[in-house]
Structure formats: structure tokens, C-alpha cells
Design a protein around this motif. Structure first.
Motif, PDB file in Angstrom:
ATOM      1  N   GLY A 134      11.264  14.834  -1.980  1.00  0.00           N
ATOM      2  CA  GLY A 134      10.627  13.522  -1.885  1.00  0.00           C
ATOM      3  C   GLY A 134       9.901  13.116  -3.151  1.00  0.00           C
ATOM      4  N   PRO A 135       9.802  11.796  -3.370  1.00  0.00           N
ATOM      5  CA  PRO A 135       9.173  11.276  -4.586  1.00  0.00           C
ATOM      6  C   PRO A 135       7.668  11.070  -4.482  1.00  0.00           C
ATOM      7  CG  PRO A 135      10.102   9.465  -3.342  1.00  0.00           C
ATOM      8  CD  PRO A 135      10.407  10.719  -2.554  1.00  0.00           C
ATOM      9  N   GLY A 136       7.108  11.272  -3.281  1.00  0.00           N
ATOM     10  CA  GLY A 136       5.700  10.968  -3.076  1.00  0.00           C
ATOM     11  C   GLY A 136       4.773  12.060  -3.583  1.00  0.00           C
ATOM     12  N   PRO A 137       3.492  11.726  -3.758  1.00  0.00           N
ATOM     13  CA  PRO A 137       2.518  12.728  -4.195  1.00  0.00           C
ATOM     14  C   PRO A 137       2.158  13.667  -3.052  1.00  0.00           C
ATOM     15  CG  PRO A 137       1.415  10.651  -3.735  1.00  0.00           C
ATOM     16  CD  PRO A 137       2.890  10.402  -3.579  1.00  0.00           C
ATOM     17  N   PRO A 138       1.792  14.909  -3.352  1.00  0.00           N
ATOM     18  CA  PRO A 138       1.349  15.830  -2.298  1.00  0.00           C
ATOM     19  C   PRO A 138       0.018  15.384  -1.715  1.00  0.00           C
ATOM     20  CG  PRO A 138       0.988  16.796  -4.451  1.00  0.00           C
ATOM     21  CD  PRO A 138       1.765  15.533  -4.680  1.00  0.00           C
ATOM     22  N   CYS A 139      -0.313  15.940  -0.557  1.00  0.00           N
ATOM     23  CA  CYS A 139      -1.585  15.585   0.085  1.00  0.00           C
ATOM     24  C   CYS A 139      -2.770  15.925  -0.811  1.00  0.00           C
ATOM     25  CB  CYS A 139      -1.721  16.318   1.418  1.00  0.00           C
ATOM     26  SG  CYS A 139      -0.344  16.052   2.544  1.00  0.00           S
ATOM     27  N   HIS A 140      -2.652  17.004  -1.548  1.00  0.00           N
ATOM     28  CA  HIS A 140      -3.704  17.410  -2.471  1.00  0.00           C
ATOM     29  C   HIS A 140      -3.079  17.541  -3.854  1.00  0.00           C
ATOM     30  CE1 HIS A 140      -7.027  19.536  -4.294  1.00  0.00           C
ATOM     31  NE2 HIS A 140      -7.734  19.352  -3.197  1.00  0.00           N
TER      32      HIS A 140
ATOM     33  N   LEU B 211       8.509  17.686   2.867  1.00  0.00           N
ATOM     34  CA  LEU B 211       8.958  16.414   2.296  1.00  0.00           C
ATOM     35  C   LEU B 211       7.757  15.508   2.098  1.00  0.00           C
ATOM     36  CD1 LEU B 211      11.090  14.127   1.681  1.00  0.00           C
ATOM     37  CD2 LEU B 211      11.070  13.659   4.148  1.00  0.00           C
ATOM     38  N   TYR B 212       7.629  14.952   0.883  1.00  0.00           N
ATOM     39  CA  TYR B 212       6.598  13.962   0.593  1.00  0.00           C
ATOM     40  C   TYR B 212       7.293  12.618   0.345  1.00  0.00           C
ATOM     41  CZ  TYR B 212       3.443  17.924  -0.064  1.00  0.00           C
ATOM     42  OH  TYR B 212       2.687  19.064   0.127  1.00  0.00           O
ATOM     43  N   PRO B 213       7.287  11.729   1.340  1.00  0.00           N
ATOM     44  CA  PRO B 213       8.021  10.465   1.201  1.00  0.00           C
ATOM     45  C   PRO B 213       7.415   9.536   0.156  1.00  0.00           C
ATOM     46  CG  PRO B 213       7.536  10.969   3.498  1.00  0.00           C
ATOM     47  CD  PRO B 213       6.701  11.888   2.656  1.00  0.00           C
TER      48      PRO B 213
ATOM     49  N   ALA C 279       4.733   5.075   6.002  1.00  0.00           N
ATOM     50  CA  ALA C 279       3.557   5.417   6.812  1.00  0.00           C
ATOM     51  C   ALA C 279       3.349   6.919   6.880  1.00  0.00           C
ATOM     52  CB  ALA C 279       3.715   4.856   8.225  1.00  0.00           C
ATOM     53  N   VAL C 280       4.379   7.672   6.546  1.00  0.00           N
ATOM     54  CA  VAL C 280       4.333   9.138   6.626  1.00  0.00           C
ATOM     55  C   VAL C 280       3.900   9.720   5.286  1.00  0.00           C
ATOM     56  CG1 VAL C 280       5.734  11.222   6.907  1.00  0.00           C
ATOM     57  CG2 VAL C 280       6.024   9.284   8.473  1.00  0.00           C
ATOM     58  N   GLN C 281       2.905  10.593   5.330  1.00  0.00           N
ATOM     59  CA  GLN C 281       2.439  11.297   4.143  1.00  0.00           C
ATOM     60  C   GLN C 281       3.245  12.570   3.890  1.00  0.00           C
ATOM     61  OE1 GLN C 281      -0.476  10.929   1.863  1.00  0.00           O
ATOM     62  NE2 GLN C 281       0.685  12.560   0.873  1.00  0.00           N
ATOM     63  N   LEU C 282       3.615  13.238   4.984  1.00  0.00           N
ATOM     64  CA  LEU C 282       4.242  14.555   4.859  1.00  0.00           C
ATOM     65  C   LEU C 282       5.091  14.847   6.090  1.00  0.00           C
ATOM     66  CD1 LEU C 282       2.506  17.917   3.960  1.00  0.00           C
ATOM     67  CD2 LEU C 282       3.385  17.600   6.258  1.00  0.00           C
ATOM     68  N   VAL C 283       6.235  15.477   5.875  1.00  0.00           N
ATOM     69  CA  VAL C 283       7.015  16.078   6.954  1.00  0.00           C
ATOM     70  C   VAL C 283       7.161  17.550   6.607  1.00  0.00           C
ATOM     71  CG1 VAL C 283       9.151  16.108   8.277  1.00  0.00           C
ATOM     72  CG2 VAL C 283       8.288  13.939   7.359  1.00  0.00           C
ATOM     73  N   ALA C 284       6.609  18.423   7.439  1.00  0.00           N
ATOM     74  CA  ALA C 284       6.706  19.855   7.210  1.00  0.00           C
ATOM     75  C   ALA C 284       7.730  20.462   8.166  1.00  0.00           C
ATOM     76  CB  ALA C 284       5.349  20.521   7.412  1.00  0.00           C
ATOM     77  N   HIS C 285       8.640  21.247   7.614  1.00  0.00           N
ATOM     78  CA  HIS C 285       9.583  22.003   8.438  1.00  0.00           C
ATOM     79  C   HIS C 285       8.844  23.270   8.872  1.00  0.00           C
ATOM     80  CE1 HIS C 285      13.737  24.197   8.708  1.00  0.00           C
ATOM     81  NE2 HIS C 285      13.151  24.079   9.882  1.00  0.00           N
TER      82      HIS C 285
END
Length: 346
Positions: A91-97, A213-215, A220-226
């Protein structure tokens, strides 16, 4: 139930990472320490819940840090470590931290769940669960804590490690200038909520091509963790979907069914159509999930109480960059300061 107060040297409100780290050092120095936790267990957002017999991390997804003391404590945890997890990040998004993937950072998860670490920190400590503190009353030599449906606690020193908003709710605002200053300090810290959906599937079905995954930021989703990728022989494929702070705040009081529907549909758009039809699911609302970066106080605080004794503040808001590492450092640094002051006092 007796109304006779429990008397201790230090009462710590909140058994998250900061409270546990602080309590361990104070207790090791010989002080009588009591942890008061409104929930049924330790850890705060380092939370693992068993779902259909399988552990699922419903708050923090993994640990990361570069602090030698934190890394040593994680290494001492009697659980099955997954060093380097998440191994596959998409994913192209930034991590939560933002610090999580900086050079020098070490990442890991536990097959038994992230809660293995706070459970390790809590070993040997005196913890009272289901103890919701409703008010702190300064008195001669310290303070008395009122406990909802429980006997009060009297302590020379009080340490608050919960989110700043909750800390302000139990502090009196009319007991002198020092406590009014604490209220003003806490008002400057912003803590964001997070709505989380857990989705379970058959392990025979499709598998996501990632651990985390960091969208894109527009989602609206910050993170999808498997989540099941961390487990030993998982019986269920499990995805944990965390919403962004802004979306969570906007929808915080909406029905859980609405959260689930929207976030499941968005996860299906991001991952694949199969995600839209989970075999089972559940939701979690974290009202206080993440301190806004840049709004941290930067260091734990220690104030004098009107009648004597001290009030300490330590959480991830009281160290730079927030997160678990910040909470661990804040708890230990506050304990060191309290012990140093105690030694100087004789």
C-alpha cells in the motif's frame, strides 16, 4: 464489601504499558504499589482477544522500537516471537506510526498475541481489575481515590497513566494552583479514536498477499492487518481493519452495524471481493487510541499534591513520538524520578 481503605505507597491508575513499566521499577525498589485498572486485564490497546479459539490482536498489530530497554523487555517475554513482522507490507499510505519503518527500528509480533508483553510486565505486581477510579481527593500526606463499587485506596503518591481526557475527569479542579495547572496541561493533548472491524474467513479461501496493508490516505481505512499470518496453525483467516482517526471520530456514535458495513465494503475494495463475505465478524471502538504526534508533552510530569505526596503523569503522551516505546520510556522515567526524589527526601 468493606469500606476500609487500602493503604499503599503508590497507587497507579491504568495498567497499560506506562503503568506497568512504572510499577515494576517502583516495586523493585521496595515500595508498596497497587495498579488500579478499570478493565478485566492489563495492556490497554496492546489487546488480544480469543475469537473461536484463535488469538486476534484488536488494537496494536505489532511492536517496534529502537530503545534497548524496551527491546530487551520484549525479548524476555515468554512467548513465540515473530521477529521482523510484518514481513510483507503493501500500500501507498503512511504507517500508523511514522517511526515504525525507520532505519534502526526493530519490529516483531507474538504468535500468542501482543498482549503477551503486558502480561509479562505484570507478573508479580499487585493489580486490582474492574477498579474504575472516579475521583482523587487530596488529603494530608497524599490522596484518597474513590473506586466505583469498591473500597477506597489511600496512597502517598498517585500516578495517572490513562489518556489525558480520562485523567482530567478524575482530578479535582479546585484544590490549588498546582492541580489547575495539571488540567491546563492535559487539555493540550489530543487523542484520536479508532473504530476496528475484525473479519474471519475459512483458511481454505483466498489469502491476502501482505501482512499489513496501508491504503491510500483518501481511504477511510488506515490499516488492514492479516492477523492470522502471525499465528501458529491458524484455524481461521482473520483480517483486522482499522479506520482512520477522522472517519472514526465522525462515526464514533453511529451504530456498530454501520461501522461494520462500511469498513467491510472498503476492505473488499482494497483487498478483493471475497472480503465482503466474512464467515464471522465483530467490531471494537477505541475512544482513545492514538496521541496526535506533535501534541505530546514530551516527558513525564511530577507535581506536589496540596496536602503532601505527589501526583505523577506518565503515558505515551509524556514522551516524544507517542506509541508503545514512548509509553514504556515515560513509565520508567517517571519511576526513576520518583525514586530519586524519595532518596533525596531521606
Amino acid at each position: 464489601m468493606t469500606d476500609t481503605p487500602t493503604a499503599v505507597d503508590v497507587a497507579i491508575v491504568g495498567a497499560g504499558i506506562a503503568g506497568l513499566a512504572c510499577a515494576r521499577d517502583l516495586a523493585a525498589a521496595g515500595l508498596r504499589v497497587l495498579l488500579l485498572e478499570k478493565s478485566r486485564g492489563v495492556g490497554g490497546r496492546c489487546a488480544t482477544r480469543r475469537m473461536l479459539g484463535q488469538p486476534v490482536d484488536i488494537g496494536l498489530s505489532y511492536y517496534h522500537g529502537d530503545d534497548d530497554e524496551l527491546l530487551a523487555a520484549l525479548a524476555d517475554t515468554p512467548a513465540t516471537a515473530r521477529p521482523g513482522w510484518p514481513d510483507v507490507v503493501a500500500g501507498p499510505g503512511p504507517p500508523c506510526h511514522p517511526a515504525a519503518f525507520r532505519p534502526g527500528q526493530r519490529r516483531l509480533a507474538f504468535a500468542e498475541g501482543v498482549n503477551a508483553f503486558p502480561r509479562h510486565l505484570a507478573r508479580g505486581l499487585d493489580c486490582r481489575f474492574g477498579a474504575r477510579v472516579t475521583r482523587i481527593h487530596p488529603r494530608h500526606g497524599g490522596a484518597e481515590l474513590t473506586i466505583e463499587d469498591g473500597a477506597p485506596v489511600v496512597a502517598r503518591d498517585i500516578v495517572l497513566t490513562m489518556p489525558p481526557t480520562q485523567a482530567g475527569d478524575i482530578l479535582p479542579n479546585e484544590e490549588g494552583r498546582s492541580l489547575r495547572a495539571v488540567h491546563h496541561l492535559l487539555e493540550h493533548v489530543t487523542v484520536h479514536p479508532c473504530i476496528t472491524v475484525v473479519l474471519g474467513y475459512s483458511p481454505a479461501g483466498p489469502a491476502p498477499p501482505f501482512d499489513v496493508l496501508y491504503p491510500e490516505p483518501a481511504s477511510a481505512v488506515q490499516l488492514v492487518a492479516h492477523d492470522s499470518a502471525k499465528r501458529a496453525d491458524p484455524e481461521h483467516r482473520v483480517l483486522v481493519v482499522q479506520a482512520r482517526a477522522g472517519w472514526s471520530r465522525e462515526h464514533l456514535e453511529h451504530p456498530p452495524e454501520a461501522w461494520q458495513q462500511h469498513l467491510t465494503a472498503e476492505a473488499a475494495r482494497l483487498v478483493g471481493a471475497w472480503v465482503a463475505a466474512p464467515a464471522w465478524s465483530t467490531v471494537q471502538r477505541w475512544r482513545f487510541a492514538k496521541v496526535e504526534l506533535g501534541a505530546e508533552i514530551g516527558a513525564p510530569m511530577l507535581f506536589g499534591l496540596p496536602g503532601g505526596g505527589r501526583l505523577g503523569l506518565a503515558s505515551e503522551a509524556f514522551a516524544l513520538e507517542a506509541g508503545v516505546q514512548a509509553a514504556y520510556r515515560a513509565g520508567r522515567n517517571l519511576a526513576r524520578r520518583m525514586l530519586a526524589d524519595h532518596a533525596l527526601a531521606g
